[in-house]
Design a protein around this motif. Structure first.
Motif, PDB file in Angstrom:
ATOM      1  N   LEU A 227       0.819  -1.204   0.000  1.00  0.00           N
ATOM      2  CA  LEU A 227       0.000   0.000   0.000  1.00  0.00           C
ATOM      3  C   LEU A 227       0.858   1.261   0.000  1.00  0.00           C
ATOM      4  CD1 LEU A 227      -2.770  -1.140   2.487  1.00  0.00           C
ATOM      5  CD2 LEU A 227      -3.172  -0.359   0.141  1.00  0.00           C
ATOM      6  N   ARG A 228       1.998   1.221   0.660  1.00  0.00           N
ATOM      7  CA  ARG A 228       2.865   2.398   0.684  1.00  0.00           C
ATOM      8  C   ARG A 228       3.298   2.785  -0.728  1.00  0.00           C
ATOM      9  NH1 ARG A 228       2.085   5.737   2.389  1.00  0.00           N
ATOM     10  NH2 ARG A 228       2.275   5.329   4.591  1.00  0.00           N
ATOM     11  N   ARG A 229       3.430   1.814  -1.614  1.00  0.00           N
ATOM     12  CA  ARG A 229       3.810   2.109  -3.002  1.00  0.00           C
ATOM     13  C   ARG A 229       2.633   2.647  -3.816  1.00  0.00           C
ATOM     14  NH1 ARG A 229       6.622  -2.845  -2.025  1.00  0.00           N
ATOM     15  NH2 ARG A 229       4.963  -4.070  -3.014  1.00  0.00           N
ATOM     16  N   MET A 230       1.416   2.551  -3.265  1.00  0.00           N
ATOM     17  CA  MET A 230       0.220   2.923  -4.007  1.00  0.00           C
ATOM     18  C   MET A 230      -0.428   4.209  -3.520  1.00  0.00           C
ATOM     19  SD  MET A 230      -1.449  -0.903  -4.056  1.00  0.00           S
ATOM     20  CE  MET A 230      -2.897  -0.404  -4.974  1.00  0.00           C
ATOM     21  N   THR A 231      -0.187   4.595  -2.269  1.00  0.00           N
ATOM     22  CA  THR A 231      -0.884   5.736  -1.691  1.00  0.00           C
ATOM     23  C   THR A 231       0.011   6.446  -0.691  1.00  0.00           C
ATOM     24  OG1 THR A 231      -2.857   6.418  -0.443  1.00  0.00           O
ATOM     25  CG2 THR A 231      -1.910   4.290   0.114  1.00  0.00           C
ATOM     26  N   ARG A 232      -0.313   7.719  -0.440  1.00  0.00           N
ATOM     27  CA  ARG A 232       0.439   8.503   0.547  1.00  0.00           C
ATOM     28  C   ARG A 232      -0.320   8.659   1.862  1.00  0.00           C
ATOM     29  NH1 ARG A 232       1.275  14.042  -1.739  1.00  0.00           N
ATOM     30  NH2 ARG A 232      -0.850  13.691  -2.501  1.00  0.00           N
ATOM     31  N   VAL A 233      -1.502   8.036   1.995  1.00  0.00           N
ATOM     32  CA  VAL A 233      -2.235   8.174   3.249  1.00  0.00           C
ATOM     33  C   VAL A 233      -1.506   7.411   4.347  1.00  0.00           C
ATOM     34  CG1 VAL A 233      -4.413   8.412   2.003  1.00  0.00           C
ATOM     35  CG2 VAL A 233      -3.751   6.166   2.913  1.00  0.00           C
ATOM     36  N   ARG A 234      -1.854   7.716   5.583  1.00  0.00           N
ATOM     37  CA  ARG A 234      -1.168   7.110   6.725  1.00  0.00           C
ATOM     38  C   ARG A 234      -1.551   5.640   6.893  1.00  0.00           C
ATOM     39  NH1 ARG A 234      -3.084  11.687  10.803  1.00  0.00           N
ATOM     40  NH2 ARG A 234      -4.893  11.449   9.415  1.00  0.00           N
ATOM     41  N   LEU A 235      -0.557   4.839   7.271  1.00  0.00           N
ATOM     42  CA  LEU A 235      -0.725   3.403   7.426  1.00  0.00           C
ATOM     43  C   LEU A 235      -0.421   2.996   8.864  1.00  0.00           C
ATOM     44  CD1 LEU A 235       1.125   2.209   4.185  1.00  0.00           C
ATOM     45  CD2 LEU A 235      -1.294   2.831   4.440  1.00  0.00           C
ATOM     46  N   ILE A 236      -1.143   1.974   9.334  1.00  0.00           N
ATOM     47  CA  ILE A 236      -1.013   1.489  10.712  1.00  0.00           C
ATOM     48  C   ILE A 236      -0.842  -0.024  10.698  1.00  0.00           C
ATOM     49  CG2 ILE A 236      -2.138   1.256  12.954  1.00  0.00           C
ATOM     50  CD1 ILE A 236      -1.503   4.148  12.405  1.00  0.00           C
ATOM     51  N   LEU A 237       0.223  -0.513  11.348  1.00  0.00           N
ATOM     52  CA  LEU A 237       0.409  -1.951  11.493  1.00  0.00           C
ATOM     53  C   LEU A 237      -0.265  -2.428  12.776  1.00  0.00           C
ATOM     54  CD1 LEU A 237       1.649  -4.624  10.531  1.00  0.00           C
ATOM     55  CD2 LEU A 237       3.706  -4.038  11.856  1.00  0.00           C
ATOM     56  N   LEU A 238      -1.182  -3.377  12.623  1.00  0.00           N
ATOM     57  CA  LEU A 238      -1.878  -3.948  13.762  1.00  0.00           C
ATOM     58  C   LEU A 238      -1.085  -5.112  14.362  1.00  0.00           C
ATOM     59  CD1 LEU A 238      -5.466  -4.010  12.213  1.00  0.00           C
ATOM     60  CD2 LEU A 238      -4.593  -2.379  13.892  1.00  0.00           C
ATOM     61  N   TYR A 239      -1.235  -5.288  15.667  1.00  0.00           N
ATOM     62  CA  TYR A 239      -0.518  -6.343  16.386  1.00  0.00           C
ATOM     63  C   TYR A 239      -1.502  -7.202  17.175  1.00  0.00           C
ATOM     64  CZ  TYR A 239       4.090  -4.130  15.689  1.00  0.00           C
ATOM     65  OH  TYR A 239       5.240  -3.606  15.155  1.00  0.00           O
ATOM     66  N   GLU A 240      -1.396  -8.500  16.985  1.00  0.00           N
ATOM     67  CA  GLU A 240      -2.138  -9.438  17.819  1.00  0.00           C
ATOM     68  C   GLU A 240      -1.284  -9.833  19.029  1.00  0.00           C
ATOM     69  OE1 GLU A 240      -4.677 -12.493  15.971  1.00  0.00           O
ATOM     70  OE2 GLU A 240      -3.686 -11.937  14.090  1.00  0.00           O
ATOM     71  N   ALA A 241      -1.685 -10.918  19.722  1.00  0.00           N
ATOM     72  CA  ALA A 241      -0.929 -11.416  20.867  1.00  0.00           C
ATOM     73  C   ALA A 241       0.504 -11.725  20.435  1.00  0.00           C
ATOM     74  CB  ALA A 241      -1.600 -12.656  21.438  1.00  0.00           C
ATOM     75  N   PRO A 242       1.472 -11.585  21.336  1.00  0.00           N
ATOM     76  CA  PRO A 242       2.885 -11.643  20.941  1.00  0.00           C
ATOM     77  C   PRO A 242       3.339 -12.974  20.374  1.00  0.00           C
ATOM     78  CG  PRO A 242       2.660 -11.530  23.335  1.00  0.00           C
ATOM     79  CD  PRO A 242       1.312 -11.245  22.759  1.00  0.00           C
ATOM     80  N   ASP A 243       2.650 -14.073  20.682  1.00  0.00           N
ATOM     81  CA  ASP A 243       3.084 -15.371  20.176  1.00  0.00           C
ATOM     82  C   ASP A 243       2.498 -15.698  18.803  1.00  0.00           C
ATOM     83  OD1 ASP A 243       0.519 -15.549  21.237  1.00  0.00           O
ATOM     84  OD2 ASP A 243       0.761 -17.639  21.853  1.00  0.00           O
ATOM     85  N   ARG A 244       1.631 -14.859  18.285  1.00  0.00           N
ATOM     86  CA  ARG A 244       1.034 -15.103  16.978  1.00  0.00           C
ATOM     87  C   ARG A 244       1.885 -14.497  15.868  1.00  0.00           C
ATOM     88  NH1 ARG A 244      -5.380 -15.090  16.798  1.00  0.00           N
ATOM     89  NH2 ARG A 244      -4.755 -16.330  14.998  1.00  0.00           N
TER      90      ARG A 244
END
Length: 364
Positions: A227-244
């Motif tokens: 997506l970063r190569r396609m758009t300039r809007v802000r992106l957020i990486l989501l995180y699940e439980a640490p062992d996943r």
């Protein structure tokens, strides 16, 4: 005594609410040395998790509109495709629990492998948009109000955008969008990629740039890199439980877990393609096996040091979701996280989050 501001609205005399809740907050354990993150430069955002889904069936225009009326800054549509490529707002492509699909298309029930797991149900990619529009939404959780079941359609992303713009014009403020790409690797593999359609719809509606009132979120870092190569809007990486593990990393043979993506070095890498992270709230304030709160982690401080925003999920009013220290009072939980320096948070009950923010900012 519990103050359920979400169910009572914001009409309750706020001075009384503030006095009771601020006093009650003093019962929480104090923040330990090094726990406090630097206060955010702007007030924390309230992000309506699936709309005001504590009060209306999730991902319906009614849930989004109520959230906006309650003061949410952003509304969150999770996006999945139909067979003909339309993007619709559902938390999962399996719509067995959130619609009346079993009553209308019983023969479509099947089993699919989604992100490595066998899932039985009814899947949006097996329905045209016209068929989806014959369905009606249902409240997913059995302990929430089911009085609105069967009343609302499943909205398209275009309809969500139109609602945000209309309500923003009516209220004289900007209503932001916070779409999530659901199972992007899976949908790409079956020929229904999400990215191009999502970016095109945003661009067609003027959401194209780092200052646009939109965040795109995903649990897959590779999806955000694309997506970063396609758009300039802000992106957020989501995180699940640490062992996943992020599923795109599983497919790539990369054995890193979400926990492995939380180190300062990993966060610095995330900052090369995203503007923030959306962690499960237990990654910031863990709970012990007995449900009590442990000390806060360094995640907020480490993310801020990497230049990343922090928007944890998901905050809910019901006592079953609250640690014992909160005494069945959701306001206390919000205040705890606001004090830890988060830049925003996802709430099923936006009215409560907005009320708690007012207390935090000293603006009754």
């Amino acid at each position: 005594m519990r103050r359920n501001l979400a169910s009572k609205g914001l009409a309750r005399p706020f001075r009384l609410v503030c006095a009771v809740l601020v006093t009650a907050c003093l019962c929480l354990p104090p923040l330990g040395p090094g726990e406090k993150a630097m206060a955010a430069a702007a007030p924390p955002l309230v992000i309506a998790h699936r709309g005001a889904c504590g009060s209306r069936p999730e991902h319906t225009l009614a849930a989004y509109e109520l959230a906006i009326d309650q003061g949410a800054d952003f509304i969150e549509p999770d996006l999945v495709p139909t067979r003909d490529g339309a993007l619709i707002a559902r938390h999962e492509n399996n719509i067995a629990d959130t619609t009346d699909v079993a009553d209308k298309f019983a023969e479509r029930k099947t089993v699919k492998r989604i992100d490595g797991r066998a899932v039985e149900g009814y899947f949006t990619e097996d329905f045209s948009l016209a068929e989806i529009k014959t369905l009606r939404a249902r409240q997913r959780l059995p302990f929430r109000d089911h009085g609105y079941d069967g009343l609302f359609e499943i909205p398209t992303f275009e309809e969500v955008i139109a609602l945000a713009r209309r309500k923003g014009n009516e209220l004289g403020r900007v209503v932001g969008l916070y779409p999530e790409t659901k199972h992007p690797s899976y949908f790409k593999a079956i020929g229904l990629p999400l990215e191009q359609r999502l970016v095109a719809l945003l661009r067609e509606n003027g959401y194209d740039g780092p200052d646009a009132p939109v965040f795109i979120q995903s649990f897959e870092p590779g999806n955000l890199r694309e997506l970063r190569r396609m758009t300039r809007v802000r992106l957020i990486l989501l995180y699940e439980a640490p062992d996943r593990r992020p599923y795109d990393l599983v497919l790539a043979g990369d054995d890193r877990t979400y926990g492995g993506l939380l180190t300062p070095a990993a966060l610095a890498e995330v900052a090369t393609f995203a503007q923030g992270i959306g962690p499960w709230k237990g990654l910031i304030l863990p709970q012990n096996p007995d449900g009590t709160l442990g000390p806060a982690t360094r995640l907020v401080a480490d993310a801020h040091a990497a230049g990343l925003l922090v928007h944890p999920y998901a905050f809910r009013d019901e006592p079953r979701f609250l640690a014992p220290q909160y005494g069945d009072d959701p306001i206390k939980e919000y205040l705890r996280f606001y004090e830890l320096g988060v830049d925003g948070l996802f709430s099923d009950f936006p009215a409560t989050a907005v009320a708690a923010r007012a207390v935090f900012l000293g603006k009754p």
